[in-house]
Enzyme design. Structure first.
Site, short mmCIF file in Angstrom:
data_model
loop_
_atom_site.label_atom_id
_atom_site.label_comp_id
_atom_site.label_asym_id
_atom_site.label_seq_id
_atom_site.Cartn_x
_atom_site.Cartn_y
_atom_site.Cartn_z
CG ASP A 81 27.15 45.43 42.28
OD1 ASP A 81 27.95 46.77 43.21
OD2 ASP A 81 26.03 45.62 42.48
CG HIS A 409 30.35 37.73 45.15
ND1 HIS A 409 30.13 36.57 44.39
CD2 HIS A 409 29.52 38.99 44.81
CE1 HIS A 409 28.24 36.94 44.04
NE2 HIS A 409 28.77 38.65 43.62
CG ASP A 460 38.10 32.88 50.35
OD1 ASP A 460 37.07 33.56 49.75
OD2 ASP A 460 39.88 32.20 50.65
CD GLU A 469 28.65 41.74 46.92
OE1 GLU A 469 28.27 42.44 45.76
OE2 GLU A 469 27.84 41.03 47.41
#
Length: 489
Positions: A81, A409, A460, A469
Protein backbone atom coordinates in the site's frame (compact mmCIF):
# COMPACT_ATOMS: atom_id res chain seq x y z
CA UNK A 1 4.77 -34.50 17.82
CA UNK A 2 7.42 -36.38 19.80
CA UNK A 3 4.77 -38.35 21.65
CA UNK A 4 3.47 -39.79 18.40
CA UNK A 5 6.78 -41.18 17.22
CA UNK A 6 9.24 -43.80 18.35
CA UNK A 7 12.06 -41.69 16.94
CA UNK A 8 14.03 -39.41 19.21
CA UNK A 9 13.62 -35.68 18.68
CA UNK A 10 17.15 -35.49 17.31
CA UNK A 11 16.39 -38.08 14.61
CA UNK A 12 13.12 -36.39 13.70
CA UNK A 13 14.90 -33.07 13.45
CA UNK A 14 17.58 -34.53 11.23
CA UNK A 15 14.95 -36.03 8.94
CA UNK A 16 13.17 -32.71 8.58
CA UNK A 17 16.37 -30.91 7.78
CA UNK A 18 17.88 -33.43 5.42
CA UNK A 19 14.94 -35.04 3.65
CA UNK A 20 13.11 -33.02 1.02
CA UNK A 21 10.81 -33.96 -1.87
CA UNK A 22 13.77 -34.17 -4.19
CA UNK A 23 17.40 -33.21 -4.40
CA UNK A 24 17.69 -29.48 -4.95
CA UNK A 25 20.50 -27.56 -6.54
CA UNK A 26 22.48 -25.06 -4.49
CA UNK A 27 21.51 -21.43 -4.28
CA UNK A 28 23.22 -18.20 -5.26
CA UNK A 29 22.92 -16.50 -1.90
CA UNK A 30 24.93 -13.51 -3.10
CA UNK A 31 22.41 -12.87 -5.88
CA UNK A 32 19.53 -13.29 -3.44
CA UNK A 33 21.20 -10.83 -1.05
CA UNK A 34 21.61 -8.25 -3.81
CA UNK A 35 17.97 -8.57 -4.75
CA UNK A 36 16.67 -8.54 -1.18
CA UNK A 37 18.35 -5.16 -0.65
CA UNK A 38 17.18 -3.84 -4.02
CA UNK A 39 13.60 -4.47 -2.90
CA UNK A 40 13.83 -1.56 -0.47
CA UNK A 41 14.36 0.86 -3.36
CA UNK A 42 10.95 -0.17 -4.63
CA UNK A 43 9.43 0.77 -1.26
CA UNK A 44 10.95 4.24 -1.10
CA UNK A 45 8.72 7.24 -0.54
CA UNK A 46 9.70 10.82 -1.27
CA UNK A 47 12.16 12.26 -3.75
CA UNK A 48 14.25 9.45 -5.21
CA UNK A 49 18.04 9.86 -5.48
CA UNK A 50 20.02 9.87 -8.76
CA UNK A 51 21.36 6.37 -8.03
CA UNK A 52 17.86 4.84 -7.77
CA UNK A 53 18.15 1.42 -9.43
CA UNK A 54 14.51 0.40 -9.80
CA UNK A 55 13.78 2.80 -12.64
CA UNK A 56 10.03 2.19 -12.87
CA UNK A 57 9.58 4.03 -9.57
CA UNK A 58 9.36 7.84 -9.42
CA UNK A 59 9.02 10.52 -6.74
CA UNK A 60 5.95 10.28 -4.53
CA UNK A 61 4.32 11.85 -1.47
CA UNK A 62 6.42 15.02 -1.71
CA UNK A 63 4.10 16.99 0.58
CA UNK A 64 3.98 14.50 3.43
CA UNK A 65 3.85 16.34 6.73
CA UNK A 66 2.87 19.69 5.25
CA UNK A 67 -0.55 19.58 6.91
CA UNK A 68 1.24 19.49 10.28
CA UNK A 69 3.88 22.05 9.33
CA UNK A 70 6.73 19.54 9.24
CA UNK A 71 8.73 17.72 6.58
CA UNK A 72 7.87 14.02 6.69
CA UNK A 73 8.94 13.11 3.18
CA UNK A 74 10.99 9.99 2.66
CA UNK A 75 10.92 6.70 4.49
CA UNK A 76 9.35 3.45 3.32
CA UNK A 77 5.91 2.21 2.41
CA UNK A 78 5.48 -0.84 4.62
CA UNK A 79 4.05 -3.28 2.08
CA UNK A 80 1.81 -3.18 -0.98
CA UNK A 81 0.00 0.00 0.00
CA UNK A 82 1.01 3.66 0.18
CA UNK A 83 0.81 4.39 3.91
CA UNK A 84 3.88 5.09 6.01
CA UNK A 85 3.45 3.24 9.30
CA UNK A 86 6.14 4.25 11.78
CA UNK A 87 6.01 1.15 13.98
CA UNK A 88 6.93 -1.47 11.36
CA UNK A 89 9.26 1.00 9.62
CA UNK A 90 11.26 1.42 12.81
CA UNK A 91 11.41 -2.35 13.36
CA UNK A 92 12.53 -2.80 9.75
CA UNK A 93 15.34 -0.30 10.34
CA UNK A 94 16.38 -2.02 13.58
CA UNK A 95 16.58 -5.39 11.86
CA UNK A 96 18.52 -4.09 8.86
CA UNK A 97 20.97 -2.52 11.30
CA UNK A 98 21.29 -5.73 13.34
CA UNK A 99 21.90 -7.61 10.10
CA UNK A 100 24.77 -5.27 9.22
CA UNK A 101 26.19 -5.19 12.76
CA UNK A 102 26.42 -8.99 13.01
CA UNK A 103 26.80 -10.02 9.36
CA UNK A 104 27.97 -6.95 7.47
CA UNK A 105 31.46 -8.36 7.01
CA UNK A 106 29.99 -11.24 4.99
CA UNK A 107 27.97 -9.03 2.62
CA UNK A 108 30.84 -8.12 0.32
CA UNK A 109 30.04 -5.36 -2.17
CA UNK A 110 26.39 -5.35 -1.09
CA UNK A 111 27.28 -3.94 2.32
CA UNK A 112 27.18 -0.35 1.13
CA UNK A 113 23.77 -0.86 -0.46
CA UNK A 114 22.53 -2.29 2.84
CA UNK A 115 23.89 0.76 4.67
CA UNK A 116 22.12 3.06 2.19
CA UNK A 117 18.88 1.20 2.86
CA UNK A 118 19.33 1.76 6.59
CA UNK A 119 20.04 5.47 6.12
CA UNK A 120 16.89 5.91 4.02
CA UNK A 121 15.02 4.68 7.08
CA UNK A 122 16.95 6.63 9.72
CA UNK A 123 16.79 9.90 7.78
CA UNK A 124 13.02 9.61 7.94
CA UNK A 125 12.98 8.58 11.61
CA UNK A 126 15.08 11.64 12.42
CA UNK A 127 12.42 13.79 10.75
CA UNK A 128 9.69 11.96 12.65
CA UNK A 129 11.39 12.74 15.98
CA UNK A 130 12.54 16.30 15.28
CA UNK A 131 10.27 17.85 17.94
CA UNK A 132 11.07 16.92 21.57
CA UNK A 133 8.45 14.69 23.22
CA UNK A 134 6.71 14.11 19.89
CA UNK A 135 6.98 11.23 17.44
CA UNK A 136 5.14 11.33 14.15
CA UNK A 137 4.03 7.72 13.81
CA UNK A 138 2.00 7.56 10.61
CA UNK A 139 1.41 9.43 7.38
CA UNK A 140 -1.67 8.47 5.41
CA UNK A 141 -5.15 7.24 6.18
CA UNK A 142 -5.13 3.46 5.90
CA UNK A 143 -8.85 3.15 5.24
CA UNK A 144 -8.92 5.57 2.32
CA UNK A 145 -5.66 4.16 0.99
CA UNK A 146 -6.88 0.58 1.10
CA UNK A 147 -10.06 1.64 -0.68
CA UNK A 148 -7.97 2.58 -3.72
CA UNK A 149 -5.62 0.69 -6.00
CA UNK A 150 -3.24 3.32 -7.30
CA UNK A 151 0.50 3.70 -7.65
CA UNK A 152 2.23 5.96 -5.11
CA UNK A 153 3.19 8.48 -7.79
CA UNK A 154 -0.52 9.20 -8.39
CA UNK A 155 -1.98 8.82 -4.94
CA UNK A 156 -4.55 11.40 -3.93
CA UNK A 157 -5.81 9.74 -0.77
CA UNK A 158 -5.63 11.49 2.59
CA UNK A 159 -2.09 12.04 3.89
CA UNK A 160 -3.21 12.61 7.46
CA UNK A 161 -0.36 12.97 9.95
CA UNK A 162 -0.62 11.12 13.26
CA UNK A 163 1.60 11.73 16.25
CA UNK A 164 2.19 10.67 19.82
CA UNK A 165 3.06 13.21 22.49
CA UNK A 166 2.73 13.89 26.22
CA UNK A 167 -1.04 13.66 26.04
CA UNK A 168 -1.22 10.79 23.54
CA UNK A 169 1.22 8.10 24.62
CA UNK A 170 2.84 5.57 22.35
CA UNK A 171 5.68 3.88 24.21
CA UNK A 172 5.82 0.92 21.83
CA UNK A 173 6.47 3.10 18.76
CA UNK A 174 8.80 5.44 20.62
CA UNK A 175 10.67 2.50 22.14
CA UNK A 176 11.09 0.81 18.77
CA UNK A 177 12.14 4.10 17.18
CA UNK A 178 14.77 4.55 19.88
CA UNK A 179 15.98 1.00 19.23
CA UNK A 180 16.23 1.68 15.49
CA UNK A 181 18.19 4.89 15.93
CA UNK A 182 20.51 3.33 18.52
CA UNK A 183 21.17 0.24 16.40
CA UNK A 184 21.85 2.38 13.34
CA UNK A 185 24.26 4.53 15.35
CA UNK A 186 26.45 1.44 15.67
CA UNK A 187 26.34 0.91 11.90
CA UNK A 188 27.52 4.49 11.29
CA UNK A 189 29.94 4.70 14.22
CA UNK A 190 33.03 4.43 12.00
CA UNK A 191 31.46 5.30 8.64
CA UNK A 192 30.09 8.67 9.72
CA UNK A 193 30.82 9.51 13.38
CA UNK A 194 28.92 12.80 13.27
CA UNK A 195 25.76 11.16 11.94
CA UNK A 196 26.21 8.28 14.39
CA UNK A 197 26.28 10.68 17.33
CA UNK A 198 23.16 12.44 16.03
CA UNK A 199 21.37 9.10 15.87
CA UNK A 200 22.44 8.06 19.36
CA UNK A 201 21.58 11.43 20.89
CA UNK A 202 18.13 11.29 19.30
CA UNK A 203 17.64 7.69 20.41
CA UNK A 204 18.43 8.74 23.97
CA UNK A 205 15.86 11.54 23.86
CA UNK A 206 13.15 9.42 22.26
CA UNK A 207 13.67 6.60 24.77
CA UNK A 208 13.37 9.05 27.67
CA UNK A 209 10.06 10.21 26.20
CA UNK A 210 8.87 6.61 25.75
CA UNK A 211 9.42 5.65 29.36
CA UNK A 212 8.31 8.95 30.92
CA UNK A 213 4.92 9.01 29.19
CA UNK A 214 4.02 5.35 29.25
CA UNK A 215 1.08 4.06 27.30
CA UNK A 216 0.10 2.33 24.08
CA UNK A 217 -0.53 4.09 20.80
CA UNK A 218 -3.13 1.42 20.12
CA UNK A 219 -5.14 3.23 22.80
CA UNK A 220 -4.33 6.85 21.99
CA UNK A 221 -4.55 6.43 18.19
CA UNK A 222 -6.81 3.40 17.95
CA UNK A 223 -8.93 4.64 15.03
CA UNK A 224 -5.86 5.28 12.88
CA UNK A 225 -3.55 2.36 13.61
CA UNK A 226 -5.95 -0.50 14.31
CA UNK A 227 -6.37 -3.13 13.03
CA UNK A 228 -3.40 -2.51 10.73
CA UNK A 229 -0.51 -2.18 13.18
CA UNK A 230 -2.26 -2.45 16.52
CA UNK A 231 0.11 -3.34 19.31
CA UNK A 232 -1.48 -6.51 20.62
CA UNK A 233 1.40 -7.34 22.94
CA UNK A 234 1.70 -4.13 24.96
CA UNK A 235 4.47 -1.55 25.06
CA UNK A 236 6.59 -3.11 27.80
CA UNK A 237 8.78 -5.19 25.48
CA UNK A 238 9.67 -2.15 23.37
CA UNK A 239 10.94 -0.34 26.46
CA UNK A 240 13.29 -3.23 27.24
CA UNK A 241 14.21 -3.54 23.54
CA UNK A 242 15.02 0.16 23.30
CA UNK A 243 17.08 0.01 26.49
CA UNK A 244 18.95 -3.06 25.24
CA UNK A 245 19.97 -1.31 22.01
CA UNK A 246 20.90 1.88 23.83
CA UNK A 247 23.04 -0.16 26.21
CA UNK A 248 24.75 -1.86 23.28
CA UNK A 249 25.31 1.44 21.48
CA UNK A 250 26.28 3.68 24.38
CA UNK A 251 27.69 1.19 26.93
CA UNK A 252 26.06 3.36 29.59
CA UNK A 253 25.33 1.75 32.93
CA UNK A 254 21.96 3.48 33.23
CA UNK A 255 20.48 1.26 30.51
CA UNK A 256 21.86 -1.91 32.04
CA UNK A 257 20.31 -0.92 35.34
CA UNK A 258 17.02 -0.12 33.62
CA UNK A 259 16.90 -3.60 32.09
CA UNK A 260 17.77 -5.40 35.33
CA UNK A 261 15.45 -3.28 37.47
CA UNK A 262 12.48 -3.47 35.12
CA UNK A 263 12.69 -6.99 33.72
CA UNK A 264 9.89 -8.24 35.98
CA UNK A 265 7.70 -5.14 35.77
CA UNK A 266 8.07 -5.06 31.99
CA UNK A 267 7.35 -8.79 31.64
CA UNK A 268 10.71 -9.89 30.27
CA UNK A 269 9.74 -13.52 30.84
CA UNK A 270 6.43 -13.27 28.99
CA UNK A 271 5.78 -14.53 25.45
CA UNK A 272 9.46 -15.33 25.04
CA UNK A 273 8.75 -17.38 21.94
CA UNK A 274 7.62 -14.41 19.85
CA UNK A 275 9.55 -12.01 17.65
CA UNK A 276 8.38 -9.53 15.04
CA UNK A 277 7.22 -5.96 14.60
CA UNK A 278 4.76 -6.35 17.50
CA UNK A 279 6.63 -8.54 19.98
CA UNK A 280 10.33 -8.14 20.78
CA UNK A 281 10.75 -10.59 23.67
CA UNK A 282 12.74 -13.29 21.88
CA UNK A 283 14.91 -10.64 20.24
CA UNK A 284 15.65 -9.00 23.57
CA UNK A 285 16.71 -12.31 25.09
CA UNK A 286 19.01 -13.22 22.20
CA UNK A 287 20.54 -9.74 22.01
CA UNK A 288 21.23 -9.47 25.73
CA UNK A 289 22.46 -13.08 25.98
CA UNK A 290 25.54 -12.26 23.93
CA UNK A 291 27.02 -10.48 26.94
CA UNK A 292 26.26 -13.45 29.19
CA UNK A 293 27.92 -15.85 26.77
CA UNK A 294 30.95 -13.57 26.65
CA UNK A 295 31.18 -13.87 30.44
CA UNK A 296 30.57 -10.16 30.98
CA UNK A 297 27.07 -9.94 32.39
CA UNK A 298 25.90 -12.56 34.86
CA UNK A 299 23.18 -10.14 35.94
CA UNK A 300 21.51 -10.89 32.58
CA UNK A 301 21.50 -14.67 33.20
CA UNK A 302 17.70 -14.90 33.17
CA UNK A 303 17.67 -13.54 29.62
CA UNK A 304 19.98 -16.32 28.48
CA UNK A 305 17.71 -18.91 30.10
CA UNK A 306 14.80 -17.40 28.18
CA UNK A 307 16.83 -17.41 24.97
CA UNK A 308 17.70 -21.10 25.41
CA UNK A 309 14.05 -21.96 25.98
CA UNK A 310 13.04 -19.96 22.92
CA UNK A 311 15.60 -21.70 20.71
CA UNK A 312 14.48 -25.13 21.87
CA UNK A 313 10.85 -24.24 21.17
CA UNK A 314 11.66 -23.77 17.47
CA UNK A 315 13.17 -27.20 16.96
CA UNK A 316 10.96 -29.93 15.45
CA UNK A 317 10.41 -32.91 17.72
CA UNK A 318 10.42 -30.95 20.97
CA UNK A 319 7.61 -31.87 23.38
CA UNK A 320 6.01 -28.43 23.46
CA UNK A 321 6.90 -26.65 20.22
CA UNK A 322 5.81 -23.06 19.67
CA UNK A 323 5.77 -23.45 15.90
CA UNK A 324 4.62 -26.02 13.39
CA UNK A 325 6.41 -27.33 10.34
CA UNK A 326 4.72 -28.08 7.05
CA UNK A 327 5.30 -31.31 5.16
CA UNK A 328 7.69 -29.37 2.97
CA UNK A 329 9.70 -28.17 5.97
CA UNK A 330 8.41 -24.60 6.31
CA UNK A 331 8.23 -23.08 9.78
CA UNK A 332 4.63 -22.00 10.34
CA UNK A 333 3.26 -19.68 13.01
CA UNK A 334 -0.16 -18.07 13.20
CA UNK A 335 -0.64 -14.35 12.75
CA UNK A 336 -0.34 -12.36 9.54
CA UNK A 337 1.87 -13.29 6.64
CA UNK A 338 3.90 -16.35 7.55
CA UNK A 339 7.23 -15.36 5.99
CA UNK A 340 7.62 -12.58 8.55
CA UNK A 341 7.91 -15.31 11.19
CA UNK A 342 10.17 -17.44 9.01
CA UNK A 343 12.75 -14.72 8.41
CA UNK A 344 12.72 -13.11 11.87
CA UNK A 345 12.91 -16.39 13.81
CA UNK A 346 15.52 -17.81 11.44
CA UNK A 347 17.57 -14.67 11.96
CA UNK A 348 17.54 -15.25 15.72
CA UNK A 349 18.53 -18.89 15.23
CA UNK A 350 21.53 -17.89 13.14
CA UNK A 351 22.51 -15.01 15.38
CA UNK A 352 22.34 -17.11 18.54
CA UNK A 353 24.29 -19.90 16.86
CA UNK A 354 27.13 -17.46 16.25
CA UNK A 355 27.07 -16.24 19.84
CA UNK A 356 27.17 -19.85 21.04
CA UNK A 357 30.02 -20.73 18.68
CA UNK A 358 32.21 -17.92 19.96
CA UNK A 359 31.54 -19.05 23.54
CA UNK A 360 31.93 -22.76 22.69
CA UNK A 361 28.47 -23.47 24.10
CA UNK A 362 25.40 -25.53 23.16
CA UNK A 363 21.72 -25.24 24.07
CA UNK A 364 20.25 -27.89 26.42
CA UNK A 365 16.88 -29.00 25.04
CA UNK A 366 15.52 -31.71 27.28
CA UNK A 367 16.85 -35.10 26.19
CA UNK A 368 19.30 -33.69 23.65
CA UNK A 369 21.44 -30.63 23.09
CA UNK A 370 21.31 -28.29 20.14
CA UNK A 371 24.67 -27.33 18.71
CA UNK A 372 25.38 -24.05 16.91
CA UNK A 373 25.75 -26.02 13.68
CA UNK A 374 22.28 -27.48 14.13
CA UNK A 375 20.74 -24.04 14.65
CA UNK A 376 22.44 -22.78 11.52
CA UNK A 377 21.11 -25.74 9.56
CA UNK A 378 17.55 -25.08 10.72
CA UNK A 379 17.87 -21.45 9.65
CA UNK A 380 19.42 -22.41 6.31
CA UNK A 381 16.61 -24.86 5.62
CA UNK A 382 14.12 -22.00 5.94
CA UNK A 383 16.09 -19.71 3.65
CA UNK A 384 16.40 -22.50 1.09
CA UNK A 385 12.65 -23.04 1.25
CA UNK A 386 12.12 -19.36 0.43
CA UNK A 387 14.53 -19.60 -2.48
CA UNK A 388 12.91 -22.65 -4.06
CA UNK A 389 13.47 -25.83 -2.07
CA UNK A 390 9.77 -26.45 -1.51
CA UNK A 391 6.90 -28.59 -2.84
CA UNK A 392 5.77 -25.82 -5.21
CA UNK A 393 9.28 -25.76 -6.69
CA UNK A 394 9.24 -21.99 -6.82
CA UNK A 395 11.10 -19.12 -5.23
CA UNK A 396 9.09 -16.81 -3.01
CA UNK A 397 11.48 -13.95 -3.81
CA UNK A 398 10.45 -11.97 -6.88
CA UNK A 399 13.14 -12.07 -9.54
CA UNK A 400 15.11 -14.93 -8.00
CA UNK A 401 15.13 -18.27 -9.80
CA UNK A 402 13.22 -19.33 -12.88
CA UNK A 403 9.82 -19.43 -11.16
CA UNK A 404 8.57 -16.86 -8.67
CA UNK A 405 5.34 -14.98 -7.80
CA UNK A 406 4.05 -12.95 -10.75
CA UNK A 407 0.89 -11.35 -9.34
CA UNK A 408 1.94 -9.99 -5.98
CA UNK A 409 -0.38 -7.81 -3.90
CA UNK A 410 1.42 -4.52 -4.50
CA UNK A 411 0.00 -1.36 -6.01
CA UNK A 412 3.16 0.07 -7.54
CA UNK A 413 4.19 -3.25 -9.04
CA UNK A 414 0.79 -4.18 -10.48
CA UNK A 415 -0.25 -0.84 -12.04
CA UNK A 416 1.60 0.34 -15.19
CA UNK A 417 4.47 2.63 -14.23
CA UNK A 418 4.53 6.35 -14.96
CA UNK A 419 7.34 5.59 -17.40
CA UNK A 420 5.06 3.41 -19.55
CA UNK A 421 1.77 5.13 -18.72
CA UNK A 422 2.37 8.84 -17.95
CA UNK A 423 -1.33 9.64 -17.61
CA UNK A 424 -2.78 9.48 -14.14
CA UNK A 425 -4.49 6.26 -13.04
CA UNK A 426 -7.05 7.16 -10.40
CA UNK A 427 -8.26 5.48 -7.23
CA UNK A 428 -10.81 3.13 -8.77
CA UNK A 429 -9.21 3.05 -12.23
CA UNK A 430 -6.55 0.76 -10.83
CA UNK A 431 -9.10 -1.90 -9.89
CA UNK A 432 -8.82 -3.56 -13.29
CA UNK A 433 -5.14 -4.20 -12.62
CA UNK A 434 -5.91 -5.62 -9.19
CA UNK A 435 -8.35 -8.16 -10.67
CA UNK A 436 -6.30 -8.86 -13.79
CA UNK A 437 -4.92 -12.35 -14.37
CA UNK A 438 -1.88 -10.86 -16.08
CA UNK A 439 1.50 -10.77 -14.34
CA UNK A 440 2.50 -7.51 -12.69
CA UNK A 441 4.11 -5.22 -15.29
CA UNK A 442 6.80 -3.93 -12.91
CA UNK A 443 9.10 -6.43 -11.24
CA UNK A 444 9.59 -5.58 -7.57
CA UNK A 445 12.89 -7.42 -7.55
CA UNK A 446 13.81 -8.99 -4.22
CA UNK A 447 10.36 -8.78 -2.68
CA UNK A 448 9.58 -11.80 -0.50
CA UNK A 449 5.85 -12.44 -0.29
CA UNK A 450 3.84 -13.65 2.70
CA UNK A 451 4.18 -17.15 1.32
CA UNK A 452 2.37 -20.43 1.89
CA UNK A 453 1.05 -21.78 5.15
CA UNK A 454 0.90 -25.26 6.66
CA UNK A 455 -0.33 -26.81 3.40
CA UNK A 456 2.66 -25.59 1.35
CA UNK A 457 0.17 -24.34 -1.26
CA UNK A 458 0.49 -20.93 -2.85
CA UNK A 459 -2.18 -19.20 -4.96
CA UNK A 460 -0.36 -16.58 -7.04
CA UNK A 461 -3.21 -14.08 -6.94
CA UNK A 462 -3.40 -10.48 -5.65
CA UNK A 463 -6.61 -10.87 -3.58
CA UNK A 464 -4.81 -13.36 -1.30
CA UNK A 465 -2.94 -10.52 0.37
CA UNK A 466 -1.64 -12.49 3.35
CA UNK A 467 0.09 -14.86 0.95
CA UNK A 468 1.11 -12.57 -1.92
CA UNK A 469 1.93 -9.24 -0.25
CA UNK A 470 5.58 -8.39 0.48
CA UNK A 471 6.59 -6.32 3.50
CA UNK A 472 9.76 -4.54 4.54
CA UNK A 473 9.93 -6.51 7.79
CA UNK A 474 9.98 -9.81 5.92
CA UNK A 475 13.09 -8.74 4.02
CA UNK A 476 14.97 -6.90 6.77
CA UNK A 477 16.11 -9.99 8.77
CA UNK A 478 16.82 -11.78 5.51
CA UNK A 479 19.75 -9.44 4.82
CA UNK A 480 21.73 -10.95 7.67
CA UNK A 481 20.78 -14.52 6.78
CA UNK A 482 21.72 -14.16 3.12
CA UNK A 483 24.90 -12.30 3.97
CA UNK A 484 26.06 -15.13 6.20
CA UNK A 485 25.11 -17.96 3.85
CA UNK A 486 26.64 -16.20 0.85
CA UNK A 487 29.99 -16.26 2.63
CA UNK A 488 29.82 -19.76 4.11
CA UNK A 489 28.02 -21.95 1.57
Amino acid sequence: MAGKSFMTPAIMLAMLLLISPETYAGHDYRDALRKSILFFEGQRSGKLPPDQRLKWRRDSALRDGSSAGVDLTGGYYDAGDNVKFGFPMAFTTTMMSWSVIDFGKTMGPELENAVKAIKWGTDYLMKATQIPDVVFVQVGDAYSDHNCWERPEDMDTLRTVYKIDKDHSGSEVAGETAAALAAASIVFEKRDPVYSKMLLDRATRVFAFAQKYRGAYSDSLYQAVCPFYCDFNGYEDELLWGAAWLHKASKKRVYREFIVKNQVILRAGDTIHEFGWDNKHAGINVLVSKMVLMGKAEYFQSFKQNADEFICSLLPGISHPQVQYSQGGLLVKSGGSNMQHVTSLSFLLLTYSNYLSHANKVVPCGEFTASPALLRQVAKRQVDYILGDNPMKMSYMVGYGSRFPQKIHHRGSSVPSVVDHPDRIGCKDGSRYFFSNNPNPNLLIGAVVGGPNITDDFPDSRPYFQLTEPTTYINAPLLGLLGYFSAHY
